[in-house]
Design a protein around this motif. Structure first.
Motif, PDB file in Angstrom:
ATOM      1  N   GLU A   1       0.553  13.880  -6.487  1.00 24.38           N
ATOM      2  CA  GLU A   1       0.247  15.323  -7.058  1.00 24.38           C
ATOM      3  C   GLU A   1      -0.359  16.084  -6.073  1.00 24.38           C
ATOM      4  OE1 GLU A   1       1.011  16.327  -9.968  1.00 24.38           O
ATOM      5  OE2 GLU A   1       1.908  14.317 -10.584  1.00 24.38           O
ATOM      6  N   TYR A   2      -0.096  17.328  -5.857  1.00 20.12           N
ATOM      7  CA  TYR A   2      -0.334  18.454  -4.718  1.00 20.12           C
ATOM      8  C   TYR A   2      -1.941  18.984  -5.459  1.00 20.12           C
ATOM      9  CZ  TYR A   2       4.301  18.570  -3.121  1.00 20.12           C
ATOM     10  OH  TYR A   2       5.459  18.132  -2.475  1.00 20.12           O
TER      11      TYR A   2
ATOM     12  N   GLU B   1       0.666  -1.228  -0.091  1.00 20.59           N
ATOM     13  CA  GLU B   1      -0.053  -0.104  -0.108  1.00 20.59           C
ATOM     14  C   GLU B   1       0.742   1.144   0.016  1.00 20.59           C
ATOM     15  OE1 GLU B   1      -3.854  -1.651   2.590  1.00 20.59           O
ATOM     16  OE2 GLU B   1      -2.102  -0.592   3.563  1.00 20.59           O
ATOM     17  N   ARG B   2       2.110   1.046  -0.142  1.00 18.36           N
ATOM     18  CA  ARG B   2       2.869   2.120   0.094  1.00 18.36           C
ATOM     19  C   ARG B   2       2.852   3.326  -1.269  1.00 18.36           C
ATOM     20  NH1 ARG B   2       7.305   1.834   3.380  1.00 18.36           N
ATOM     21  NH2 ARG B   2       8.451   3.246   2.109  1.00 18.36           N
TER      22      ARG B   2
ATOM     23  N   ASN C   1     -15.571   2.727  -5.873  1.00 17.24           N
ATOM     24  CA  ASN C   1     -14.433   3.203  -6.314  1.00 17.24           C
ATOM     25  C   ASN C   1     -13.883   4.187  -5.599  1.00 17.24           C
ATOM     26  OD1 ASN C   1     -14.508   1.336  -8.517  1.00 17.24           O
ATOM     27  ND2 ASN C   1     -15.354   2.892  -9.871  1.00 17.24           N
ATOM     28  N   LEU C   2     -14.419   4.768  -4.205  1.00 16.79           N
ATOM     29  CA  LEU C   2     -14.176   5.657  -3.456  1.00 16.79           C
ATOM     30  C   LEU C   2     -12.854   5.268  -3.093  1.00 16.79           C
ATOM     31  CD1 LEU C   2     -17.357   6.868  -1.980  1.00 16.79           C
ATOM     32  CD2 LEU C   2     -16.079   8.225  -3.545  1.00 16.79           C
ATOM     33  N   GLN C   3     -11.901   5.961  -2.845  1.00 19.49           N
ATOM     34  CA  GLN C   3     -10.648   6.048  -2.265  1.00 19.49           C
ATOM     35  C   GLN C   3     -10.375   6.526  -0.903  1.00 19.49           C
ATOM     36  OE1 GLN C   3      -8.285   3.756  -3.734  1.00 19.49           O
ATOM     37  NE2 GLN C   3     -10.022   3.362  -5.114  1.00 19.49           N
TER      38      GLN C   3
ATOM     39  N   LYS D   1      -2.949   6.237  -6.984  1.00 24.15           N
ATOM     40  CA  LYS D   1      -4.205   5.371  -6.753  1.00 24.15           C
ATOM     41  C   LYS D   1      -5.467   6.085  -6.271  1.00 24.15           C
ATOM     42  CE  LYS D   1      -1.467   1.486  -5.012  1.00 24.15           C
ATOM     43  NZ  LYS D   1      -1.205   0.597  -3.970  1.00 24.15           N
ATOM     44  N   GLN D   2      -5.180   7.589  -6.401  1.00 22.89           N
ATOM     45  CA  GLN D   2      -6.263   8.447  -6.092  1.00 22.89           C
ATOM     46  C   GLN D   2      -6.542   8.508  -4.483  1.00 22.89           C
ATOM     47  OE1 GLN D   2      -7.440  10.617  -8.690  1.00 22.89           O
ATOM     48  NE2 GLN D   2      -5.821   9.582  -9.584  1.00 22.89           N
TER      49      GLN D   2
END
Length: 352
Positions: free
Chosen positions: A44-45, A38-39, A111-113, A71-72
């Motif tokens: 992206e800022y 999971e690292r 699909n929510l992260q 991975k969002q």
């Protein structure tokens, strides 16, 4: 004067972690509860318009860096210079907003992260425990391996961090030492920090000589505001403590008054019970007296009745004696003999 600036300030924290992706990735992987698969690999800022708004006070007490990975997954990294209990709710609110905002981009629920809020707190707020690392997430209360992967809130109490008493991962220790051991008085960084490529890069960014005069003025202004905030908080804490002490004193007096009232009520109930007992005894005594009086009347009536019967019997007996005397007198019996037989006097016999 030291070689470095304090890494916890707004200017320095954002310059290190808000402008160097490799460093914030290293920080996230070191401090977040992530498994090996999971690292964080790239980030992206957030655009400026997505960063949570701050109140005037929060602008000078909270420093943040927001980003998302390939991975969002969303990451909110904050340095909180002061602490109030409302900060927990604010962290939860901002993390929730970031989670919900994914649906605005057309993402389906499945699909929510997850959203990770990593909060470094430059104050101790959990005074009843020794641990400095606090991880909150949605876990089944009985089966702790059952987790709803959505919001992850991590709070790190920097003043409690003691590297010699812990066994965490190496990079976690190094980054926490960087945040707790480096300040304006540091002339030479510890060798363990200089030997690590990423932490050494962060230290080079912190070097005082790398900052312009305008940046130094902003840096000094930040610490002046933090100092003001701490002073105000200290004053409020004193006022709150004073108010709590007065409230406790009032509660103690109220409890004492209540205890006295209960004691007085108990005594009144005891006195009332005794009065009722005395009244019952008086009524019992009165009843016994009335009973004795009634018995006395009955006895008197019986005595009078007996006396009347005795008088009647006496009268009947005397009448018999008179009748006997008359008969004897008719037989010319001597008066003295009649008197001896009937008990009548000579005068009574002669009067017949």
């Amino acid at each position: 004067m030291g070689k470095y600036l304090d890494p916890r300030a707004d200017l320095t924290f954002k310059k290190v972690f808000g402008e160097h992706k490799n460093l914030v990735i290293s920080l996230l992987n070191a401090l977040l509860p992530l498994k090996d698969d999971e690292r964080v690999e790239s980030i992206e800022y957030w655009p400026a318009d997505q960063i949570p708004e701050r109140t005037e006070a929060e602008k000078y007490s909270i420093v943040d860096v927001c980003c998302k990975d390939n991975k969002q997954r969303e990451f909110i990294v904050e340095m909180q210079m002061t602490w109030t209990e409302s900060f927990k709710k604010r962290v939860l609110l901002n993390a929730s907003k970031a989670y919900v905002a994914q649906t605005n981009k057309g993402m389906k629920y499945k699909n929510l992260q997850p959203v990770y809020a990593l909060n470094f707190v430059n104050a101790s707020f959990m005074k009843d425990v020794d641990d400095y690392y606090h991880y909150y997430h949605l876990v089944h209360d009985k089966y702790t391996d059952k987790v709803i992967d959505g919001l992850h809130l991590i709070f790190v109490e920097l003043p409690k961090f003691k590297p010699q008493t812990i066994s965490e991962r190496k990079m976690q220790v190094l980054w926490l030492r960087y945040l707790t051991e480096i300040d304006e008085n540091t002339r030479e960084a510890p060798a363990e920090l200089l030997e690590n490529t990423e932490v050494n890069e962060a230290l080079e960014i912190l070097e005082r000589a790398a900052f312009t005069d305008a940046e130094m003025r902003a840096y000094d202004k930040f610490w002046d505001r933090v100092s003001t905030m701490r002073t105000l908080e200290s004053d409020w804490e004193d006022k709150i403590k004073e108010a709590k002490d007065k409230l406790n004193e009032m509660k103690a007096k109220a409890e004492e008054a209540e205890a006295k009232a209960e004691e007085a009520e108990a005594k009144a109930e005891e006195a009332e019970a005794k009065a009722e007992e005395a009244e019952a005894k008086a009524e019992e005594a009165e009843a016994k007296a009335e009973e004795a009086e009634a018995k006395e009347k009955v006895a008197k009536a019986k005595a009078e009745e007996a006396e009347a019967k005795a008088e009647e019997a006496k009268a009947e007996l005397k009448q018999k004696d008179i009748n006997t005397a008359r008969r004897m007198k008719g037989l010319n019996v001597v008066t003295d003999v009649i008197s001896q037989v009937t008990g009548l006097s000579n005068a009574e016999i002669e009067a017949l």
